[in-house]
Design a protein around this motif. Structure first.
Motif, PDB file in Angstrom:
ATOM      1  N   HIS A   1       2.726   4.195  -1.506  1.00  0.00           N
ATOM      2  CA  HIS A   1       2.532   4.878  -2.789  1.00  0.00           C
ATOM      3  C   HIS A   1       3.760   4.795  -3.678  1.00  0.00           C
ATOM      4  O   HIS A   1       3.649   4.792  -4.896  1.00  0.00           O
ATOM      5  CB  HIS A   1       2.146   6.349  -2.548  1.00  0.00           C
ATOM      6  CG  HIS A   1       3.273   7.189  -2.047  1.00  0.00           C
ATOM      7  ND1 HIS A   1       3.970   8.035  -2.876  1.00  0.00           N
ATOM      8  CD2 HIS A   1       3.839   7.319  -0.827  1.00  0.00           C
ATOM      9  CE1 HIS A   1       4.904   8.660  -2.173  1.00  0.00           C
ATOM     10  NE2 HIS A   1       4.837   8.245  -0.920  1.00  0.00           N
TER      11      HIS A   1
ATOM     12  N   ASP B   1       1.757   9.244   2.921  1.00  0.00           N
ATOM     13  CA  ASP B   1       1.247   8.325   1.903  1.00  0.00           C
ATOM     14  C   ASP B   1       0.000   8.962   1.305  1.00  0.00           C
ATOM     15  O   ASP B   1      -0.322  10.105   1.612  1.00  0.00           O
ATOM     16  CB  ASP B   1       0.927   6.953   2.514  1.00  0.00           C
ATOM     17  CG  ASP B   1       0.963   5.848   1.451  1.00  0.00           C
ATOM     18  OD1 ASP B   1       0.574   6.126   0.309  1.00  0.00           O
ATOM     19  OD2 ASP B   1       1.385   4.730   1.765  1.00  0.00           O
ATOM     20  N   MET B   2      -0.693   8.203   0.473  1.00  0.00           N
ATOM     21  CA  MET B   2      -1.941   8.677  -0.094  1.00  0.00           C
ATOM     22  C   MET B   2      -3.032   8.716   0.984  1.00  0.00           C
ATOM     23  O   MET B   2      -2.900   8.112   2.051  1.00  0.00           O
ATOM     24  CB  MET B   2      -2.390   7.715  -1.190  1.00  0.00           C
ATOM     25  CG  MET B   2      -1.632   7.893  -2.464  1.00  0.00           C
ATOM     26  SD  MET B   2      -2.195   9.380  -3.291  1.00  0.00           S
ATOM     27  CE  MET B   2      -1.102   9.357  -4.696  1.00  0.00           C
TER      28      MET B   2
ATOM     29  N   ASN C   1      -5.634   2.739  -3.171  1.00  0.00           N
ATOM     30  CA  ASN C   1      -4.543   2.966  -4.106  1.00  0.00           C
ATOM     31  C   ASN C   1      -3.985   1.641  -4.601  1.00  0.00           C
ATOM     32  O   ASN C   1      -3.762   1.453  -5.799  1.00  0.00           O
ATOM     33  CB  ASN C   1      -3.451   3.768  -3.384  1.00  0.00           C
ATOM     34  CG  ASN C   1      -2.600   4.550  -4.343  1.00  0.00           C
ATOM     35  OD1 ASN C   1      -3.026   4.818  -5.464  1.00  0.00           O
ATOM     36  ND2 ASN C   1      -1.413   4.901  -3.923  1.00  0.00           N
TER      37      ASN C   1
ATOM     38  N   THR D   1      -5.857  13.507  -1.586  1.00  0.00           N
ATOM     39  CA  THR D   1      -4.536  13.678  -0.993  1.00  0.00           C
ATOM     40  C   THR D   1      -4.041  15.108  -1.190  1.00  0.00           C
ATOM     41  O   THR D   1      -3.537  15.745  -0.261  1.00  0.00           O
ATOM     42  CB  THR D   1      -3.542  12.689  -1.627  1.00  0.00           C
ATOM     43  OG1 THR D   1      -4.108  11.396  -1.590  1.00  0.00           O
ATOM     44  CG2 THR D   1      -2.226  12.697  -0.876  1.00  0.00           C
TER      45      THR D   1
ATOM     46  N   PRO E   1      -4.612   4.458   1.181  1.00  0.00           N
ATOM     47  CA  PRO E   1      -3.597   3.553   0.618  1.00  0.00           C
ATOM     48  C   PRO E   1      -4.178   2.248   0.088  1.00  0.00           C
ATOM     49  O   PRO E   1      -3.696   1.723  -0.912  1.00  0.00           O
ATOM     50  CB  PRO E   1      -2.666   3.288   1.800  1.00  0.00           C
ATOM     51  CG  PRO E   1      -2.914   4.400   2.745  1.00  0.00           C
ATOM     52  CD  PRO E   1      -4.331   4.801   2.571  1.00  0.00           C
TER      53      PRO E   1
ATOM     54  N   ASN F   1      -8.052   9.289  -4.956  1.00  0.00           N
ATOM     55  CA  ASN F   1      -6.898   9.407  -4.090  1.00  0.00           C
ATOM     56  C   ASN F   1      -6.109  10.673  -4.363  1.00  0.00           C
ATOM     57  O   ASN F   1      -5.732  11.389  -3.439  1.00  0.00           O
ATOM     58  CB  ASN F   1      -5.984   8.210  -4.345  1.00  0.00           C
ATOM     59  CG  ASN F   1      -5.928   7.308  -3.161  1.00  0.00           C
ATOM     60  OD1 ASN F   1      -5.910   7.783  -2.034  1.00  0.00           O
ATOM     61  ND2 ASN F   1      -5.905   6.027  -3.400  1.00  0.00           N
ATOM     62  N   TYR F   2      -5.843  10.937  -5.640  1.00  0.00           N
ATOM     63  CA  TYR F   2      -4.989  12.076  -5.979  1.00  0.00           C
ATOM     64  C   TYR F   2      -5.634  13.377  -5.516  1.00  0.00           C
ATOM     65  O   TYR F   2      -4.976  14.256  -4.962  1.00  0.00           O
ATOM     66  CB  TYR F   2      -4.713  12.141  -7.489  1.00  0.00           C
ATOM     67  CG  TYR F   2      -4.186  10.857  -8.092  1.00  0.00           C
ATOM     68  CD1 TYR F   2      -3.401   9.986  -7.332  1.00  0.00           C
ATOM     69  CD2 TYR F   2      -4.476  10.504  -9.399  1.00  0.00           C
ATOM     70  CE1 TYR F   2      -2.933   8.802  -7.878  1.00  0.00           C
ATOM     71  CE2 TYR F   2      -4.005   9.319  -9.943  1.00  0.00           C
ATOM     72  CZ  TYR F   2      -3.242   8.472  -9.177  1.00  0.00           C
ATOM     73  OH  TYR F   2      -2.791   7.292  -9.711  1.00  0.00           O
TER      74      TYR F   2
ATOM     75  N   ASN G   1       1.184   9.047  -8.289  1.00  0.00           N
ATOM     76  CA  ASN G   1       1.423   8.256  -7.096  1.00  0.00           C
ATOM     77  C   ASN G   1       2.729   8.618  -6.439  1.00  0.00           C
ATOM     78  O   ASN G   1       2.827   8.718  -5.227  1.00  0.00           O
ATOM     79  CB  ASN G   1       1.451   6.769  -7.454  1.00  0.00           C
ATOM     80  CG  ASN G   1       0.117   6.128  -7.244  1.00  0.00           C
ATOM     81  OD1 ASN G   1      -0.496   6.330  -6.205  1.00  0.00           O
ATOM     82  ND2 ASN G   1      -0.350   5.403  -8.220  1.00  0.00           N
ATOM     83  N   TYR G   2       3.757   8.785  -7.255  1.00  0.00           N
ATOM     84  CA  TYR G   2       5.059   9.014  -6.651  1.00  0.00           C
ATOM     85  C   TYR G   2       5.175  10.437  -6.113  1.00  0.00           C
ATOM     86  O   TYR G   2       5.631  10.654  -4.991  1.00  0.00           O
ATOM     87  CB  TYR G   2       6.177   8.755  -7.672  1.00  0.00           C
ATOM     88  CG  TYR G   2       7.469   8.487  -6.966  1.00  0.00           C
ATOM     89  CD1 TYR G   2       7.711   7.236  -6.409  1.00  0.00           C
ATOM     90  CD2 TYR G   2       8.426   9.477  -6.795  1.00  0.00           C
ATOM     91  CE1 TYR G   2       8.855   6.980  -5.708  1.00  0.00           C
ATOM     92  CE2 TYR G   2       9.583   9.222  -6.084  1.00  0.00           C
ATOM     93  CZ  TYR G   2       9.792   7.963  -5.550  1.00  0.00           C
ATOM     94  OH  TYR G   2      10.923   7.715  -4.848  1.00  0.00           O
TER      95      TYR G   2
ATOM     96  N   THR H   1       0.838  -1.203   0.000  1.00  0.00           N
ATOM     97  CA  THR H   1       0.000   0.000   0.000  1.00  0.00           C
ATOM     98  C   THR H   1       0.870   1.249   0.000  1.00  0.00           C
ATOM     99  O   THR H   1       0.365   2.349   0.107  1.00  0.00           O
ATOM    100  CB  THR H   1      -0.898   0.027   1.249  1.00  0.00           C
ATOM    101  OG1 THR H   1      -0.064  -0.085   2.400  1.00  0.00           O
ATOM    102  CG2 THR H   1      -1.905  -1.096   1.227  1.00  0.00           C
TER     103      THR H   1
END
Lengths: 588, 282, 216
Positions: free
Chosen positions: A26, A120-121, A127, A200, A124, A196-197, A109-110, A24
């Motif tokens: 990212h 993290d996101m 993700n 976050t 997770p 998520n993006y 993600n990175y 999980t």
């Protein structure tokens, strides 16, 4: 310090499976996306080689092809139905699997958590699911190559009735079903990613990281995620309707009274143009879902390697938002000659030309960014500059296609092929390469080979121009796209010689990609160890270890005190000031 | 900046673009790669195309040369420091917005005010009376043709009547259908009258096709379930080609139809020699 | 180290011009101790994003419906009366689930569980009712492929049912957790998410129901 050791202990306790497969984290998910994306890029490139071989040497038996492809190339000559499958799969794979999942999946993600100072996101587990659903989509798509009727062969735009009637072409049978299933999974995966993006970016920024201090990359990924969130469900709606038409005998897209191959078709009352609206309502934002991340990666890399602040940061961010917003209302320019209401055509001319406004601003800002800079030619920088060099002709030729009357002549010709390969295909690939070269030290803790990288760049840059620039002139002369051979018409057969030239260029450019593959995998294991901040960059990800530990930061997340691009600030000791350096108050 | 920098990459960019541009112009001129010879009244399309070509060409040359000059001129040297220009003052922001605005204005002008909008309206507007009618029907992978005959009217068709002998499903009980002249898929040549408005009625039997006449600047999708149309005036006598521009299956690349433009009298003469539908389908 | 002349703001607290600090409220995933963010719980925000994607899905389907409807050849049929009953059931479930939330807020966990269970049951009843409605339509001779009007009817109600089935599954999940003693007035995020989603599905159904009613 205690917390810190506890953290690393947690990292050590992970088993192989939770660390590298069902992770999980990212950063691991980003690497999974990247490697899957590279795999698809290789597949897509091999498909394009097969296409180019056919176009350069139509009707010329090449026994080796029969050995590799079996019944698809009996007697060494590609079958036309397989050629159509090639264009379909090349388009689908490159647009969705490489340049959407591979590009956004890797760098959203990175970079989002690392550049905003999060651990993290937001979600997770979602993700991780997002990657594995994408993986399932990949498996289904790959499986379609190995079935009897072959992969989908109706063009990546999947226009019905060709795609709705299973016996219109062999590839419209099981291959198209698998394509639709794979795309439905792909859409679910990209929605999970987008959720998520966005969350976050809005919710997990560290202390001091206001929206006005986000690196342009995060802005780009953020706008991209919103575009995906709003446009992919529309494609899902279309895909579900198409599945109904194919499997349950409904008639959303298939009109009455069709006769296919002498047999009456039992559907009635559908409208094929409806699909085109649904498809392009996603399809056009999709172009920007591909282009905006590339644009934002390039902006970051230009600023870092020109040692200059990104010119007019706020205007550039505004331009990215503007491109995103306008991209939702221009889809009709794909349909000027489709039989759509001509009044709509007029409207779409205006909206489409309007989108050149933010795009021109962005390109201009990038040019000013390198003006009077102190350019450092890393491979990443070369690819970023190459991105501009490729995007400019692509964007300018868009003006022809946006103008409805001119589009009558150029629609569905090689002019379009050349145009979109410059604007969103190769330029986005260059943006992705730039990103890989730039963030590789952070991702894998090792440097990529500089010389091979530069060679890779020049092979690709010159190769791309030699492949696609001549296609503009093929298109101007009227050669339609998706043609299995140029031999049937007088106005197309004049280009048989040029086709051989393009094919040779394609193989040369392809050979340059082998350099990249070798460099990439060799450097993961054998590259020179990278230090924390090899490019002397300002953003947060360069202030932690390479590669960052599980949880990204030590006991405390970093605190941000300044904007993302403080390069060559007058009076500063060094030519960069990281975002984490506090602002000193001048005291006299 | 410890690394040794060189002008090498900048020079390579400059060389690539300068050499590439000269070479392309030379190759294109030598081979005469350009729009196919114009044979219809749609010269407006060529005019807009050429205008945008010139504007885009100039912008292309300028921006690529500026890009490669910057790369060459500002290649890094150790100890040198970049010029700090964040672009936050009002003047700088204005500068960043100005070029985009100019580009849009130029493009809007060339697209809208060189007759583009009026041509678009004309193509999709009312068709001239006494125009020459041709119905073209696409199917995998050939075109059928139908001319209305002396009465100038197409007869009724019905998909349920389609058979091997009656490929368009002509309903012979309709008076207007009796004198229609039908060429089944792959067996016809499209005869068009010179200097006379031609209306194409475009249909499809199975999937989407798109008749494309490069010399006439004509392209319009054939959408199953509806009849689309377009009209133009042939301005040159001679033989031309019609191609399919929308992916329609494995034979998409060979869906060709010969087109012949002749003076009106000759076309009429030729039509009168053909057998009307009423004599073929009982 | 660095002297910045143009921003005469105070040192470490020179943070921002358009936001507020949050103390990382609600924690969320991955142990984020200090974040600087929207004053919204991330999971709730994510749910709203998910809902906006569903809205896009259904607006695409209903726009396609409108386009197709205006083109004619549209078979009109009367919806079986059971759909009225189903609508009533779903509205009732929305009411009970909201009441259960009020109970939870006052820490009356026992009555919360009862009301929540009733809502879950009503959700299942709605699904069963939908299936019965489809069966009745089939008996009337109206199949998926009969006419675009029936295709759209099955498509819209079916797509809604799929989303609602997801909702029922999450209700059951939360209910089982509540039996294990998970929720209280201070720990009710999962319940809140369920309730938001459930109300959304209710409103979505009302929209679809009225939409179909008006056009057939």
């Amino acid at each position: 310090m205690a917390i810190h050791t506890e953290h690393t202990e947690v990292a050590h306790k992970q088993s192989f499976i939770t660390k590298y497969i069902f992770s999980t984290d990212h950063k691991t998910i980003a690497r999974q996306y990247l490697i899957t994306g590279i795999f698809w890029g290789v597949v897509g490139m091999i498909l394009s080689w097969l296409m180019r071989l056919q176009l350069a040497y139509p009707n010329q038996p090449m026994p080796i092809l029969e050995k590799i492809l079996g019944k698809w190339a009996e007697g060494g000559i590609l079958k036309p139905e397989f050629y159509v499958a090639l264009i379909t799969m090349h388009g689908t794979i490159m647009v969705f699997f490489l340049l959407t999942a591979g590009l956004s999946g890797t760098f959203s993600n990175y970079l989002i958590p690392l550049q905003i100072g999060a651990r993290d996101m937001a979600f997770p587990v979602l993700n991780m699911l997002s990657y594995w659903v994408f993986f399932a989509a990949s498996v289904v798509m790959l499986a379609s190559f190995f079935i009897q009727t072959g992969p989908a062969a109706v063009g990546w735009t999947f226009y019905p009735p060709l795609s709705a009637l299973k016996n219109s072409i062999p590839g419209a049978d099981l291959g198209a079903t698998l394509w639709l299933i794979s795309m439905a999974l792909f859409i679910v995966s990209s929605l999970l990613g987008a959720l998520n993006y966005i969350t976050t970016t809005l919710n997990f920024r560290t202390k001091g990281m206001s929206m006005g201090r986000l690196p342009i990359t995060v802005w780009g990924m953020f706008v991209t995620a919103i575009l995906g969130l709003l446009s992919f469900p529309v494609l899902l709606a279309g895909a579900v309707m198409l599945i109904f038409d194919r499997e349950f005998g409904t008639s959303f897209f298939v009109p009455s009274g069709l006769v296919l191959g002498g047999q009456p078709v039992p559907h009635e009352g559908g409208n094929p143009i409806l699909w085109q609206h649904l498809f392009w309502f996603l399809g056009h934002p999709e172009v920007y879902i591909v282009a905006i991340p590339a644009f934002s990666l390039v902006g970051e890399i230009l600023a870092t390697n020109a040692r200059k602040p990104l010119f007019a940061y706020k205007v550039s961010v505004g331009a990215i938002i503007g491109i995103g917003a306008l991209s939702m209302i221009v889809w009709g320019h794909h349909m000027y000659v489709s039989g759509m209401n001509p009044v709509l055509g007029e409207v779409f001319v205006i909206t489409t030309l309007a989108i050149s406004f933010p795009t021109a601003i962005l390109v201009f800002n990038y040019l000013v960014t390198i003006w009077r800079g102190n350019l450092r030619f890393t491979p990443a920088m070369l690819f970023a500059l190459g991105f501009l060099g490729l995007f400019i002709p692509g964007a300018l030729t868009g003006a022809f296609l946006a103008t409805a009357p001119v589009d009558i002549q150029l629609h569905d010709t090689y002019f379009v092929v050349a145009h979109f390969h410059f604007t969103m295909a190769t330029s986005a690939a260059f943006g992705m390469f730039a990103g890989v070269y730039h963030w590789f030290p952070k991702m894998f803790g090792r440097m990529m080979n500089d010389k091979l990288g530069k060679l890779h760049f020049w092979g690709s840059f010159i190769g791309v121009y030699l492949i696609f620039f001549p296609m503009f002139f093929q298109g101007i002369a009227g050669v339609p796209r998706r043609y299995y051979a140029f031999t049937e018409y007088n106005f197309t057969s004049q280009f048989l010689g040029l086709n051989k030239f393009i094919t040779i260029a394609a193989f040369v450019a392809g050979a340059a990609q082998l350099l990249f593959l070798f460099n990439f995998f060799w450097s993961i294991f054998k590259g020179k160890k990278a230090d924390k901040n090899p490019w002397k960059a300002t953003t947060l990800e360069w202030q932690t270890d390479s590669p960052p530990p599980h949880g990204n930061w030590g006991p405390e997340t970093p605190v941000v005190y300044r904007g993302p691009y403080e390069y060559s600030v007058p009076g500063a000791e060094e030519d960069y000031i990281p975002q984490t350096v506090p602002v000193k108050v001048e005291t006299k | 900046m410890e690394e040794k920098q060189s002008k090498f990459h900048g020079l390579l960019f400059l060389f690539f673009f300068v050499f590439g541009m000269i070479a392309s112009v030379w190759i294109v001129l030598r081979n005469g790669w350009w729009l196919p010879e114009l044979a219809s009244d749609r010269e407006t399309i060529d005019r807009i195309f050429i205008t945008i070509f010139i504007i885009a060409g100039i912008l292309f040359v300028i921006s690529e040369l500026v890009l490669s000059y910057f790369i060459f001129r500002y290649s890094g040297q150790p100890g040198k420091k970049a010029f700090y220009l964040p672009g936050t003052t009002r003047k700088e922001i204005l500068w960043s917005i100005l070029p985009g605005t100019l580009v849009v204005i130029i493009l809007e002008i060339s697209a809208e005010f060189l007759g583009g909008a009026s041509l678009w309206g004309k193509i999709h507007g009312e068709i001239p009376k006494d125009a020459f009618l041709v119905e073209i029907t696409g199917e995998q992978f050939a075109w059928s043709l139908r001319y209305p005959g002396p009465d100038g009217k197409f007869g009724r068709t019905d998909p349920s009547l389609i058979s091997y002998d009656n490929p368009l499903g002509i309903d012979i009980s309709d008076e207007a259908a009796k004198d229609d002249i039908v060429f089944p898929a792959g067996q016809g040549i499209m005869y068009l009258p010179l200097d006379h408005p031609v209306v194409l009625l475009i249909r499809s039997k199975d999937v989407i096709h798109s008749p494309f006449l490069p010399n006439f600047r004509v392209k319009q999708d054939a959408v199953p379930g509806m009849t689309t149309r377009t009209w133009f005036v042939p301005k040159k006598e001679g033989e031309f080609e019609l191609a399919c521009a929308e992916l329609c299956g494995l034979g998409h690349y060979r869906m060709k139809l010969p087109v012949v433009v002749k003076p009106m009298e000759e076309v009429k003469q030729w039509l009168s020699e053909q057998t009307p539908a009423g004599d073929i389908y009982y | 180290m660095v002297i910045e002349k143009k921003r005469p703001k105070s040192g470490a607290m020179d943070i921002d011009f358009n936001g507020t600090y949050s103390n990382g409220g609600g924690g969320g995933a991955g142990g984020h101790s200090s974040s600087y963010a929207l004053p919204v719980q991330p999971a709730k925000f994510g749910l709203w994003l998910f809902i906006s994607a569903i809205i896009m899905l259904f607006s695409a389907l209903t726009s396609a419906y409108i386009v197709r409807h205006s083109a004619g050849n549209w078979l009109r049929f009367e919806m079986p009366e059971i759909f009225w009953f189903n609508t009533f059931v779903l509205l009732l479930s929305s009411l009970t689930i909201q009441l259960s939330y009020f109970q939870l807020r006052r820490d009356k966990v026992a009555s919360f569980k009862v009301l929540f269970a009733i809502s879950t049951f009503l959700g299942l009843l709605f699904l069963a009712g939908q299936v019965m409605g489809w069966n009745q339509l089939r008996e009337m001779g109206i199949y998926v492929s009969t006419n675009p009007s029936s295709s759209f009817f099955y498509l819209l109600t079916g797509a809604h049912a799929v989303h609602l089935a997801g909702g029922v599954i999450s209700l059951i999940y939360v209910f089982v957790k509540s039996l294990l003693g998970y929720y209280s007035s201070r720990n009710k995020l999962g319940v809140e998410l369920c309730i938001t989603y459930w109300h959304f599905l209710d409103i979505l159904w009302l929209y679809l129901f009225v939409f179909i009613k008006v056009t057939t």
